[in-house]
Design an enzyme around this catalytic site. Structure first.
Site, PDB file in Angstrom:
ATOM      1  N   HIS A  48      10.395   5.190  -3.728  1.00 57.55           N
ATOM      2  CA  HIS A  48      11.821   5.504  -3.738  1.00 57.55           C
ATOM      3  C   HIS A  48      12.617   4.231  -3.450  1.00 57.55           C
ATOM      4  O   HIS A  48      12.041   3.169  -3.253  1.00 57.55           O
ATOM      5  CB  HIS A  48      12.119   6.613  -2.724  1.00 57.55           C
ATOM      6  N   GLY A  67       4.938  -0.895   6.940  1.00 54.68           N
ATOM      7  CA  GLY A  67       6.159  -0.122   7.160  1.00 54.68           C
ATOM      8  C   GLY A  67       6.088   0.694   8.427  1.00 54.68           C
ATOM      9  O   GLY A  67       5.200   0.518   9.263  1.00 54.68           O
ATOM     10  N   ARG A  68       7.042   1.589   8.534  1.00 60.87           N
ATOM     11  CA  ARG A  68       7.112   2.480   9.677  1.00 60.87           C
ATOM     12  C   ARG A  68       5.994   3.519   9.538  1.00 60.87           C
ATOM     13  O   ARG A  68       5.769   4.054   8.456  1.00 60.87           O
ATOM     14  CB  ARG A  68       8.488   3.153   9.632  1.00 60.87           C
ATOM     15  N   ASP A  69       5.271   3.772  10.620  1.00 59.21           N
ATOM     16  CA  ASP A  69       4.204   4.784  10.647  1.00 59.21           C
ATOM     17  C   ASP A  69       3.202   4.593   9.506  1.00 59.21           C
ATOM     18  O   ASP A  69       2.805   5.552   8.850  1.00 59.21           O
ATOM     19  CB  ASP A  69       4.809   6.196  10.605  1.00 59.21           C
ATOM     20  N   HIS A  70       2.810   3.346   9.288  1.00 63.00           N
ATOM     21  CA  HIS A  70       1.861   3.031   8.216  1.00 63.00           C
ATOM     22  C   HIS A  70       0.548   3.798   8.420  1.00 63.00           C
ATOM     23  O   HIS A  70      -0.038   3.747   9.488  1.00 63.00           O
ATOM     24  CB  HIS A  70       1.588   1.513   8.218  1.00 63.00           C
ATOM     25  N   ALA A  71       0.103   4.487   7.369  1.00 62.60           N
ATOM     26  CA  ALA A  71      -1.173   5.225   7.378  1.00 62.60           C
ATOM     27  C   ALA A  71      -1.239   6.289   8.464  1.00 62.60           C
ATOM     28  O   ALA A  71      -2.318   6.710   8.875  1.00 62.60           O
ATOM     29  CB  ALA A  71      -2.376   4.273   7.501  1.00 62.60           C
ATOM     30  N   GLN A  76       0.859  -1.195   0.000  1.00 60.23           N
ATOM     31  CA  GLN A  76       0.000   0.000   0.000  1.00 60.23           C
ATOM     32  C   GLN A  76       0.884   1.230   0.000  1.00 60.23           C
ATOM     33  O   GLN A  76       1.866   1.289   0.731  1.00 60.23           O
ATOM     34  CB  GLN A  76      -0.847  -0.039   1.273  1.00 60.23           C
ATOM     35  N   ARG A 118       0.709   5.796  -0.756  1.00 55.67           N
ATOM     36  CA  ARG A 118       0.085   6.991  -1.318  1.00 55.67           C
ATOM     37  C   ARG A 118       1.187   7.933  -1.779  1.00 55.67           C
ATOM     38  O   ARG A 118       0.970   9.104  -2.016  1.00 55.67           O
ATOM     39  CB  ARG A 118      -0.834   7.655  -0.288  1.00 55.67           C
ATOM     40  N   HIS A 159      11.515   1.966  -0.521  1.00 55.99           N
ATOM     41  CA  HIS A 159      10.315   1.141  -0.727  1.00 55.99           C
ATOM     42  C   HIS A 159      10.597   0.007  -1.704  1.00 55.99           C
ATOM     43  O   HIS A 159      10.108  -1.102  -1.541  1.00 55.99           O
ATOM     44  CB  HIS A 159       9.167   2.003  -1.245  1.00 55.99           C
TER      45      HIS A 159
END
Ligand SMILES: [Zn+2]
Length: 382
Positions: free
Chosen positions: A195, A283-287, A189, A191, A198
């Site tokens: 880079h 991931g880190r701090d997802h959403a 996922q 938005r 990712h």
């Protein structure tokens, strides 16, 4: 060969068949109608296509209560976000009502089963962890009506997708995975542009599964995000140059962002299970948004479910970066060197650089990606 079962066992289909549509539209035109905001319209479409299986409509009180308090539907199945229709007035809300898209077009039908109320600040605190109206998800909740309407829906019309060729419903992605012979698929996922960090995470996951579903959210997001057209162009050039064609499927995820952090991470995983994914990258701090959530809250929340209960395997990743000493991509788990050797840039800093014509270094982002993004941002500025 079969793919993973949808959440709850059956892929919901609440779409009205083409041949029944003219009669249904005629019926709908004579009914009282409820205007949907963009987020609720996206929810309606995802219910209709089975993206939200096992939901067949907007939640009634029993599901709503248990979801906000325990992250479960009334029947016990895990579900982390309330999917509700909020309205400002309830006059004429009985039997079947029409649901209208923001432009006024009829989007669906709702069989009204119950109308109820619940304090918004309680929902905000439980779901978003804050009642602060500066949180964009909370602000959106506060902007909606005070009455909740529960009942099954049927989807009558689809809004035109921003990128028609990327508009794949859960049945479509499932078919695509089968055709490609993928038994295991990891969903990603995003938005944002993809880079190097990712790409590294995706490829690390892809080393252990058959395929990758790159599933960017193309629905409504905050204004400061990179324009969707530039992002889509950047995904295409990246996949073309750096990914094996037969291992990746690019499709748009039509949901709206809620920025609910941990709870939205669980939601994103469950919905991707409906799209046929067996694994999901967290991931880190997802959403997340601002500093409303801790960096790894969205990973830890998965521990609140018994193994196997969600049915989709979360793959949790740390913050990753290019390390000049390691001479490669790494994370705190794999690199012993000081931060001064790490190439990291914030999303805000990258956008500033692109706008001012300074290109981020190739260790941070592929040059082809940078060029496409810079061109996209110049177009917006012009
Ligand atoms: Zn290193």
């Amino acid at each position: 060969m079969t793919t993973i079962a949808p959440h709850g066992g059956t892929l919901v289909n609440r779409m009205i068949a083409d041949e029944e549509r003219p009669a249904a539209l005629e019926l709908a035109a004579a009914l009282p109608s409820v205007a949907l905001d963009a987020r609720t319209l996206a929810d309606l479409e995802l219910i209709g296509t089975g993206g939200y299986s096992p939901l067949t409509g907007f939640m009634g009180l029993a599901d709503y209560q248990r979801v906000i308090h325990e992250m479960r539907l009334a029947g016990g199945l895990p579900w982390s976000l309330p999917i509700t229709l909020r309205v400002t007035q309830v006059k004429a809300l009985r039997d079947t009502v029409a649901l209208a898209a923001p432009g006024g077009a009829i989007a669906g039908l709702l069989e009204v089963r119950e109308v109820y109320t619940h304090p918004k600040d309680a929902e905000a605190q439980l779901v978003y962890g804050t009642t602060d109206a500066k949180h964009p998800g909370v602000a959106q909740l506060y902007a909606q009506g005070d009455y909740l309407v529960g009942g099954d829906v049927r989807l009558l019309g689809r809004s035109a997708p921003a990128f028609a060729e990327l508009a794949l419903d859960p049945a479509d992605t499932r078919r695509a995975f089968m055709e490609r012979g993928w038994r295991t698929v990891v969903g990603f996922q995003t938005r944002n542009p993809v880079h190097r960090a990712h790409e590294y995470i995706q490829k690390t996951a892809l080393e252990t599964v058959d395929g990758l579903l790159l599933h960017p959210l193309l629905g409504p997001t905050k204004d400061d995000d990179v324009p969707a057209a530039a992002r889509v162009a950047s995904y295409r050039v990246l996949l073309e140059r750096y990914y094996p064609r037969d291992r990746v499927l690019l499709a748009g995820f039509p949901a709206a962002m809620r920025y609910a952090g941990p709870r939205e991470a669980v939601f994103h995983a469950l919905v991707r299970k409906n799209y046929g994914c067996t694994h999901f990258i967290v991931g880190r701090d997802h959403a997340g948004v601002g500093d409303f959530y801790g960096s790894y809250d969205a990973q830890r929340i998965f521990e609140r479910f018994a193994p196997g209960e969600l049915g989709i395997q979360p793959l949790c990743f740390e913050h990753t970066f290019y390390c000049r000493r390691c001479d490669g991509m790494a994370s705190g788990k794999t690199c012993p060197h000081d931060a001064e050797w790490h190439v990291t840039l914030s999303g805000t800093r990258v956008r500033e650089m692109l706008r001012s014509g300074t290109l981020p270094p190739p260790e941070f982002s592929r040059p082809e990606v940078v060029q496409v993004l810079a061109a996209g941002l110049r177009e917006v500025a012009a």
